[in-house]
Write a protein that holds these residues in place. Structure first.
Motif, mmCIF file in Angstrom:
data_model
loop_
_atom_site.group_PDB
_atom_site.id
_atom_site.type_symbol
_atom_site.label_atom_id
_atom_site.label_comp_id
_atom_site.label_asym_id
_atom_site.label_seq_id
_atom_site.Cartn_x
_atom_site.Cartn_y
_atom_site.Cartn_z
ATOM 1 N N GLY A 127 3.732 6.233 17.311
ATOM 2 C CA GLY A 127 2.802 7.271 16.859
ATOM 3 C C GLY A 127 1.404 6.702 16.687
ATOM 4 N N LEU A 128 1.324 5.539 16.046
ATOM 5 C CA LEU A 128 0.015 4.947 15.807
ATOM 6 C C LEU A 128 -0.625 4.494 17.120
ATOM 7 C CD1 LEU A 128 0.638 2.955 12.500
ATOM 8 C CD2 LEU A 128 -0.546 5.145 12.804
ATOM 9 N N PRO A 184 0.833 -1.213 0.000
ATOM 10 C CA PRO A 184 0.000 0.000 0.000
ATOM 11 C C PRO A 184 0.866 1.260 0.000
ATOM 12 C CG PRO A 184 -0.751 -1.563 1.682
ATOM 13 C CD PRO A 184 0.509 -2.122 1.100
ATOM 14 N N ARG A 185 1.951 1.222 0.807
ATOM 15 C CA ARG A 185 2.841 2.370 0.862
ATOM 16 C C ARG A 185 3.472 2.647 -0.500
ATOM 17 N NH1 ARG A 185 4.414 4.643 5.150
ATOM 18 N NH2 ARG A 185 4.315 2.959 6.660
ATOM 19 N N ALA A 197 -11.387 5.710 13.412
ATOM 20 C CA ALA A 197 -10.477 6.764 12.954
ATOM 21 C C ALA A 197 -11.164 7.642 11.910
ATOM 22 C CB ALA A 197 -9.207 6.146 12.367
ATOM 23 N N ARG A 198 -11.947 6.976 11.062
ATOM 24 C CA ARG A 198 -12.658 7.737 10.028
ATOM 25 C C ARG A 198 -13.614 8.723 10.688
ATOM 26 N NH1 ARG A 198 -17.062 8.209 7.698
ATOM 27 N NH2 ARG A 198 -18.064 6.604 8.953
ATOM 28 N N ARG A 222 -6.106 3.427 8.122
ATOM 29 C CA ARG A 222 -7.073 2.865 7.171
ATOM 30 C C ARG A 222 -6.943 1.350 7.026
ATOM 31 N NH1 ARG A 222 -2.836 4.793 4.565
ATOM 32 N NH2 ARG A 222 -2.127 4.034 2.551
ATOM 33 N N ASP A 223 -5.750 0.812 7.317
ATOM 34 C CA ASP A 223 -5.570 -0.630 7.180
ATOM 35 C C ASP A 223 -5.631 -1.368 8.510
ATOM 36 O OD1 ASP A 223 -5.262 -0.446 4.403
ATOM 37 O OD2 ASP A 223 -3.177 0.199 4.664
ATOM 38 N N ASP A 224 -6.093 -0.681 9.534
ATOM 39 C CA ASP A 224 -6.207 -1.315 10.847
ATOM 40 C C ASP A 224 -7.675 -1.667 11.075
ATOM 41 O OD1 ASP A 224 -6.642 -1.836 13.516
ATOM 42 O OD2 ASP A 224 -5.149 -0.379 14.204
ATOM 43 N N PRO A 225 -8.000 -2.962 10.958
ATOM 44 C CA PRO A 225 -9.433 -3.356 11.005
ATOM 45 C C PRO A 225 -10.117 -2.897 12.290
ATOM 46 C CG PRO A 225 -7.986 -5.303 10.994
ATOM 47 C CD PRO A 225 -7.108 -4.127 10.770
#
Lengths: 360, 486, 398
Positions: free
Chosen positions: C220-221, C13-14, C270-271, C261-264
């Motif tokens: 950070g995440l 994705p990156r 987050a959205r 966005r890729d963290d289920p």
């Protein structure tokens, strides 16, 4: 085109080729109106006047292409018929000045600081180099950066690099209105006023000072000219009269030029310079061009010009020849470069030898 | 080669601080191209001097060592003029970024060559003055580069090109000689060398200082946006305005693809359905501007404008222009790559040339957006392509060549303001004959007899033209019949 | 621009994101003009275009040396280049990826540099640790050298936080440094909103920005998730917005949706949080504050933080609020340039940071202001460290 139109480029080319072969010097001459200009005249006359005529003119393109022997007067008339003009306002010398000589000498009139110089309006040209090659540089479009700008290099080169054959100019619309103003002030005050106005968007097309009178010419849309005149004050110096005065200035017909006297010099300076020049002067170009009558030795005048940030040119109008004196001397590195460029165009020194510099 | 590089690096580090001499591939890669990224070459070495003595020393060293030197400003050129040499030194002038003096009485500014074009106008705005040439990249492009390329801009019909707006240029030739060309007066004795070095694309000398002319800011500037349903009608509008004796400060045209691309970036309020829009700016005294705006409005309506809008205020005026000025890169939004052409044509040929471009565009199967300095006939077709698709760049170059060929055929030129660089070097052979090119080489030799400054740019060798000519036979005539074929 | 990403990243994705961004860049160079480090250093390598090239090389598989890391480290992340870019290149996101890849592949940093980074990570994002250290520093201030003393913010009394009394509610993200260094800001915001019918409730700590930019993506995440968790109950209870008074944190919270966005487990939350995130200026502008009738006879120079003008693309809003409140907002040159604070930049690149600060204060002072206003705690502390003119968050002036 008029019946006198004639393409003499082949003859000119032949003449240069011949001279080169015979190692003869040639002196390029159009109407002979500027025989007085330059260090000295050498060689056989190469007459260009028969190379004559406008070859292309499309007023909507603002471009005209004209043969070098054409008189500036004839060209200006053709342009005026479409309400256009040469923006740099060259002197016509009683109809004798040709397009070639005008470009070669780079002479520009009172409009120069506001509209641009002869060189600024050259878009392209054809010329015959001292190697007897007919070449074309620049073009007939307003923007063109293909290759070195060798056409503008010809402006002011006094014919030492090539014989000009055909020149394309950018032209300008004739101003809808023109009027003059006059102010009775000292020279210092005049230069100060000029410096102030030059920072405002005024429709200036001439600014000259002589005999305690600062004269201003405004050109442009009627409304702009009137508004500027009102803002600047001064006396309107007559309807047609002032137009005539500016014409006389351009044509060196003012008493300052015609009455004779001490040797005449053209001193080109930064406009805000306050020079100490030895002699009587008439200031044009909003302070950037001083016409000087002076008995002082050339070296003094060159020095004075240099100290004021500019240079001087001997301009022996009506005095015969210049006696070998012409330009402020070039610094050594620049002179060497001039010599190399001369060699690049005219290795055998065929064209206008010694007219610009003693060294070539 | 490796040895030579090593030796040269050592010597350069005696002239410059270590951080100003780049020799590793990692550091050099970002210098491999200017804004024409289709052409890339890794320089052998890049140096970043910050004073004239260093520049002279670098040039003298390179002259002694017979190493080619390519000067570079901000790297915004669109013709590959600053493309490095793999066997050469890239002389980066970006650190020369100081305005040295502003002379308000003589209306000049003296600046180092790395000062950006816009910075000059910003520095003198408070005096009511400005520097007129305004290439679209004026935010970033440098004055040194502007002089080297004789840059134009959207306002040069009225205010001229760079050559008309500079007074004095200080340059250093390849042998380290410092020259002052032109002067502070309106002319200088001898040949007009300031004009000669302007547009010489870094082949004659390295520009180290420039004194530019400043002009009074106009009282008023107003811009009008006219939309047309046919490109030809817009062309007629241009002719009508010029024919009426009006010299607009700016007169720009964009066709539909260009309008769409820029509107998305600038939100300038361009009508995205129009086939063409004209931006016409008049400036001067308020009275004059008002009268001219009326005339222009009437003339454009007569020419068939379907929609005309004058910018209401300074903000909207800036907005109208922002679209135009960002037009090239904005195309980056609709296409991964674009190739910008810079032909100039007589204005009367506009309709014909655009039709021809359309035809060629279909033939080569590549989209073309057109941006046009309509006032002075300078056409910028932008060919949209994708460099990641094999063969597309080659096809693009062929299409560009065909378009430039056509510009020359109708009486125009291959480059109005971007310069020849490496990009249009072959087309120079179409525009000039062998003798003319030889004369240019002779001029080059007068400045740089060893041919070490920016070699391979701007003026093609005759051998190159012979090769190119062999491939291009036009109108049944072989170009350069006088040359031997290789 | 032509790209050929290497296998290790092309299909990730990156990699896909980076490729799309790189291909938008047409290499025009306009970005160089507004890049603070290019203006100082004059090297392509310290310009956005040069860094894009460095990142491109790296992603195309070239060896990553210290040079790439050095020039990426020197980037402030101010994103002035994004504002300038006509091609729409999302430089900030590309840089983020570039830094992460460089961190993995470049030669290890010096021991000293690693220690400093560890120290920053151990203190700054932890509001309690930071507050503790700050209090010690403030106590020691009188005996510290003057240069060091200037860096320590003085304790200013905070106005009382109004008790929640309105039906309309919003969450305010408290952040890490701000509660200790300038508690007055959020209190002033709470008062302002309270006067206009909105109760502001504090929640959360560090948004994660500091760690993300370092780059310490994992930490950070984690902080981002923690922040979401802290806000979530209030969001579920109907908070209208997640207000952030520090523009630097606001821009990060707005990025949560992209970052996670890729963290289920967190993508949806987050959205929602990102969609509710508002810079304080956006909220204030919507309040219809009644303009002051009389001028206050105070000249304010507003330094718009990069995270406000470039990161969030909010321009002119704060200036209008200040004008409405009766201040004279004085224009200063180079408003688009960074002050050099840039998160931890002032700690990691002290030399460049100092030069930028000097230039910024020179520019701001040409406006002869009585006060300097800004919109981010980092800029506020940074600016105040070198000027006697009071520097305030704009909300403190309303």
């Amino acid at each position: 085109m008029a019946a006198t139109d004639h393409d003499a480029s082949a003859e000119l080319l032949r003449a240069v080729k011949q001279a080169r072969k015979e190692k003869r010097a040639l002196r390029i001459r159009g109407g002979g109106s500027k025989d007085f200009l330059g260090r000295e005249l050498n060689g056989d006359v190469l007459a260009t006047v028969s190379h004559h005529g406008i070859t292309a003119y499309d007023p909507a393109e603002l471009v005209v292409t004209v043969r070098a022997g054409t008189s500036v007067t004839a060209l200006s008339a053709a342009l005026a018929a479409h309400r256009q003009m040469l923006g740099f306002e060259p002197p016509e010398f009683g109809g004798r000045a040709t397009v070639g000589g005008t470009v070669a000498s780079g002479l520009s009139g009172p409009r120069r600081p506001y509209a641009g110089s002869a060189r600024d309006f050259v878009l392209g040209l054809t010329c015959i180099t001292g190697k007897a090659q007919l070449l074309r540089f620049g073009g007939q479009v307003i923007k063109n950066v293909a290759g070195y700008d060798l056409s503008r290099l010809m402006a002011g080169a006094m014919g030492t690099l090539a014989v000009l054959c055909e020149v394309s100019f950018k032209v300008l619309p004739l101003p809808a209105a023109e009027r003059g103003l006059a102010f009775s002030v000292t020279q210092d005050a005049a230069l100060q006023m000029l410096a102030g106005w030059a920072r405002k968007p005024l429709p200036l097309s001439g600014a000259a000072y002589h005999d305690s009178l600062l004269r201003i010419r405004l050109s442009g849309a009627r409304s702009a000219v009137d508004a500027a005149a009102a803002a600047m004050g001064g006396d309107a110096d007559g309807g047609d009269g002032d137009v005539a005065w500016w014409r006389q200035l351009r044509e060196f017909d003012l008493p300052f030029f015609t009455a004779g006297g001490a040797p005449l010099w053209r001193v080109s300076l930064p406009p805000a310079a306050r020079p100490r020049l030895p002699g009587d002067s008439l200031v044009d170009w909003g302070g950037a061009q001083h016409w000087l009558r002076s008995e002082a030795p050339a070296a003094n005048i060159f020095n004075a010009a240099q100290n004021a940030g500019g240079h001087a040119v001997r301009f022996p109008l009506g005095e015969g020849e210049s006696g070998g004196v012409y330009l402020s001397p070039l610094p050594a590195a620049l002179l060497r470069l001039h010599q190399k460029l001369k060699t690049a165009f005219d290795p055998d020194g065929v064209l206008n030898r010694g007219r610009l510099c003693a060294e070539f | 080669m490796k040895n030579k590089k090593h030796r040269l690096l050592k010597k350069l580090r005696r002239i410059l601080p270590a951080e100003a001499v780049l020799g590793d591939e990692e550091q050099l890669r970002p210098y491999e191209c200017d804004a024409l990224s289709a052409y890339r070459r890794l320089p052998m070495i890049a140096v970043l001097p910050d004073n004239v003595a260093q520049v002279r020393a670098v040039l003298q060293l390179c002259a002694r060592e017979q190493v080619p030197v390519v000067a570079r400003g901000a790297g915004t050129g669109l013709s590959g003029g600053a493309l490095p040499r793999t066997d050469g030194v890239l002389l980066v002038m970006a650190r020369f970024n100081r305005i040295l003096a502003v002379d308000e009485h003589n209306r000049t500014a003296t600046v180092q060559p790395g000062v950006t074009n816009l910075a000059v106008s910003e520095a003198v705005a408070h005096l009511g003055l400005f520097y007129a040439p305004d290439p679209s990249s004026q935010l970033a492009c440098t004055i040194g580069g502007n002089v080297a390329e004789n840059s134009g801009g959207v306002h040069c019909l009225k205010y001229g090109l760079t050559v008309h707006n500079i007074m004095e240029v200080k340059a250093v030739t390849m042998d380290g000689t410092a020259l002052t060309l032109g002067g502070r007066a309106l002319d200088a004795p001898g040949f007009d060398l300031a004009a000669l070095i302007t547009g010489s694309e870094g082949l004659l000398g390295v520009i180290v200082e420039v004194t530019v002319k400043l002009l009074p800011q106009p009282d008023t500037a107003r811009v009008l946006l006219a939309a047309f349903d046919q490109v030809e009608k817009a062309g007629d509008g241009v002719a009508a305005v010029i024919g009426a004796g009006i010299i607009p400060a700016g007169l720009e045209m964009m066709d539909n693809p260009a309008i769409r691309a820029t509107e998305e970036f600038a939100g300038a309020g361009y009508p995205v359905d129009a086939e063409a829009i004209l931006l016409c700016e008049v400036d001067g005294m308020a009275e004059e501007v008002a009268a001219q705006m009326e005339t222009v409005d009437a003339l454009l309506r007569q020419a068939g404008a379907v929609h005309i809008r004058a910018a209401r205020d300074e903000h909207e005026r800036a907005l109208f222009w922002s679209g135009r000025k960002g037009a090239f890169p904005a195309v980056g939004r609709i296409s991964p790559d674009y190739y910008c052409i810079d032909g100039t044509i007589p204005r009367r040929e506009l309709g014909r040339v655009l039709r021809h471009i359309k035809k060629l565009s279909a033939e080569f199967n590549l989209r073309v957006a057109n941006v046009f300095h309509a006032g002075d006939g300078n056409l910028h077709p932008l060919i949209l392509y994708d460099a990641n698709v094999p063969g597309e760049l080659e096809r693009t170059e062929e299409l560009a060549a065909a378009i430039l060929q056509h510009c020359v055929e109708v009486g125009g030129t291959i480059t109005g303001e971007h310069g020849v660089g490496v990009e249009k070097i072959n087309q120079m052979c179409t525009q000039f004959n062998a003798r003319e090119l030889a004369q240019m080489h002779a001029v080059k030799s007068a400045f740089d007899p060893g041919g070490l400054l920016n070699p391979g740019k701007a003026v093609p060798t005759l051998a190159r033209c012979a090769e190119f000519g062999a491939m291009h036979v036009h109108h049944g005539k072989v170009a350069f019949p006088e040359l031997e074929r290789f | 621009m032509q790209t050929a990403l290497a296998d290790f990243i092309r299909e990730t994705p990156r990699g896909r994101e980076a490729d799309a961004i790189l291909r938008k860049c047409v290499h025009c160079g306009l970005c160089t003009a507004t890049c603070p480090t290019y203006r100082l250093l004059g090297s392509e390598l310290d310009s956005p275009r040069g860094r894009i090239y460095l990142i491109k090389q790296m992603l195309e598989g070239a060896a990553v040396g210290a040079a790439t890391q050095l020039h990426l480290d020197r980037c402030l992340g101010c994103r002035a280049c994004e504002t300038t870019c006509p091609s729409g290149v999302e430089y900030g996101r590309l840089l983020e990826s570039g830094k992460i890849v460089a961190e993995q592949n470049a030669p290890q940093r010096s021991t000293k540099a690693r220690a400093l980074r560890r120290l920053i990570l151990a203190v700054v994002p932890h509001e309690k640790r930071f507050a503790f250290l700050l209090r010690i520093a403030q106590k020691l201030a009188p005996v510290l050298p003057r240069k060091l003393r200037a860096k320590i913010p003085q304790q200013r009394a905070a106005p009382a936080w109004p008790a929640p009394r309105h039906r309309r509610r919003m969450v305010v993200l408290r952040g890490c440094v701000q509660p200790a260094a300038a508690p007055a800001i959020d209190a002033a915001a709470a008062q302002l909103l309270d006067e206009h019918g909105v109760s502001l409730l504090g929640a959360g700590g560090c948004c994660g920005g500091v760690a993300l930019h370092l780059p310490a993506a994992k930490k950070g995440l984690a902080l981002a998730r923690k922040t979401i968790d802290a806000c979530w109950p209030l969001v579920e209870q109907g908070a209208e917005a997640v207000v952030v008074s520090a523009s630097g944190c606001a821009v990060t919270v707005k990025e949560y949706a992209h970052l996670l966005r890729d963290d289920p487990a967190y993508a949806e939350k987050a959205r929602v949080v990102s969609s509710l995130a508002r810079d304080l200026s956006e909220v204030a502008a919507a309040l219809n504050i009644i303009p002051a009738i009389a001028p206050r006879n105070l000249r304010v120079a507003f330094h718009s933080p990069c995270t406000l003008q470039h990161g969030q693309k909010i321009t002119g809003v704060v200036e209008r609020l200040l004008e409405d409140a009766g201040y004279t907002v004085a224009a200063a040159p180079n408003p688009h340039l960074c002050c050099g604070s840039a998160g931890t930049y002032s700690l990691l690149q002290p030399e460049l940071s100092r030069q930028l600060l000097k230039n910024k204060l020179r520019d701001l002072h040409t406006a002869a202001p009585d006060l300097i206003a800004t919109a981010n705690i980092g800029c506020l502390l940074h600016l105040q460290s070198r000027t006697a003119t009071p520097v305030r968050h704009w909300v403190e002036l309303l």
